[in-house]
Design a protein around this motif. Structure first.
Motif, PDB file in Angstrom:
ATOM      1  N   GLN A  93       0.832  -1.203   0.000  1.00  0.00           N
ATOM      2  CA  GLN A  93       0.000   0.000   0.000  1.00  0.00           C
ATOM      3  C   GLN A  93       0.864   1.249   0.000  1.00  0.00           C
ATOM      4  O   GLN A  93       0.566   2.220  -0.693  1.00  0.00           O
ATOM      5  N   GLU A  96       2.303   1.767  -3.460  1.00  0.00           N
ATOM      6  CA  GLU A  96       1.301   2.291  -4.387  1.00  0.00           C
ATOM      7  C   GLU A  96       1.000   3.762  -4.122  1.00  0.00           C
ATOM      8  O   GLU A  96       0.777   4.533  -5.044  1.00  0.00           O
ATOM      9  N   LYS A  97       1.024   4.154  -2.851  1.00  0.00           N
ATOM     10  CA  LYS A  97       0.783   5.551  -2.505  1.00  0.00           C
ATOM     11  C   LYS A  97       1.886   6.430  -3.089  1.00  0.00           C
ATOM     12  O   LYS A  97       1.607   7.487  -3.662  1.00  0.00           O
ATOM     13  N   ARG A  99       3.718   5.710  -5.683  1.00  0.00           N
ATOM     14  CA  ARG A  99       3.554   5.692  -7.132  1.00  0.00           C
ATOM     15  C   ARG A  99       2.479   6.691  -7.558  1.00  0.00           C
ATOM     16  O   ARG A  99       2.641   7.427  -8.535  1.00  0.00           O
ATOM     17  N   ARG A 100       1.366   6.749  -6.823  1.00  0.00           N
ATOM     18  CA  ARG A 100       0.305   7.706  -7.144  1.00  0.00           C
ATOM     19  C   ARG A 100       0.789   9.140  -6.960  1.00  0.00           C
ATOM     20  O   ARG A 100       0.430  10.027  -7.733  1.00  0.00           O
ATOM     21  N   GLN A 101       1.594   9.384  -5.917  1.00  0.00           N
ATOM     22  CA  GLN A 101       2.084  10.739  -5.670  1.00  0.00           C
ATOM     23  C   GLN A 101       3.020  11.205  -6.782  1.00  0.00           C
ATOM     24  O   GLN A 101       3.034  12.376  -7.142  1.00  0.00           O
ATOM     25  N   ARG A 103       2.896  10.209  -9.893  1.00  0.00           N
ATOM     26  CA  ARG A 103       2.224  10.191 -11.188  1.00  0.00           C
ATOM     27  C   ARG A 103       2.004  11.624 -11.684  1.00  0.00           C
ATOM     28  O   ARG A 103       1.697  12.529 -10.910  1.00  0.00           O
ATOM     29  N   ARG A 105       0.253  14.794 -13.256  1.00  0.00           N
ATOM     30  CA  ARG A 105      -1.124  15.283 -13.227  1.00  0.00           C
ATOM     31  C   ARG A 105      -1.625  15.553 -14.641  1.00  0.00           C
ATOM     32  O   ARG A 105      -0.859  15.918 -15.530  1.00  0.00           O
TER      33      ARG A 105
END
Length: 134
Positions: A93, A96-97, A99-101, A103, A105
């Motif tokens: 988790q 993944e957090k 990785r999302r940060q 990413r 925009r």
């Protein structure tokens, strides 16, 4: 070196995940990365395959083959439990957090973020003390 208490915890985790030594196919492969000659010229990376679940893990976190053997068993048991319970581990988790940060925009998201920043800077500008005119 791994302590006997840690080995006992890993064994308990394997038992909980129904991972038995006879179901494991263990092989050692050449490592790489930091660690120099000790890592690059010795087969200290452990690859474990669990036949019943068809899951395979590879562990080369340390320079020690014995430590990697136990760490691979723990990784395998955690993966099997994660699959059974249908939820992701805290480590996954967190990954993944991040990785999302990182990413990128979309244009709309970026425009909205910049508009919000501009509005906030206006609020802060209005808080400034009024300069006395001479």
């Amino acid at each position: 070196m791994i302590s006997p208490e840690t080995i006992a915890q890993i064994r308990a985790l394997m038992e909980e995940a129904s991972v038995f030594e006879e179901d494991l196919d263990e092989s050692f492969i050449l490592g790489g990365g930091p660690g120099g000659q000790k890592t690059n010229k010795t087969s200290n990376v452990v690859r474990l395959s669990h036949e019943p679940s068809a899951i395979s893990v590879r562990c080369g976190e340390t320079r020690s083959r014995e430590t990697n053997r136990w760490l691979a068993r723990r990784m395998l048991a955690e993966l099997i439990l994660e699959r059974e319970r249908g939820r992701k581990s805290a480590a996954r988790q967190a990954a993944e957090k991040i990785r999302r940060q990182k990413r990128r925009r979309s244009r709309r998201q970026k425009q909205k973020m910049l508009a919000d920043k501009h509005a906030h800077s206006e609020v802060k500008r209005l808080r400034r003390p009024v300069a006395a005119d001479e």
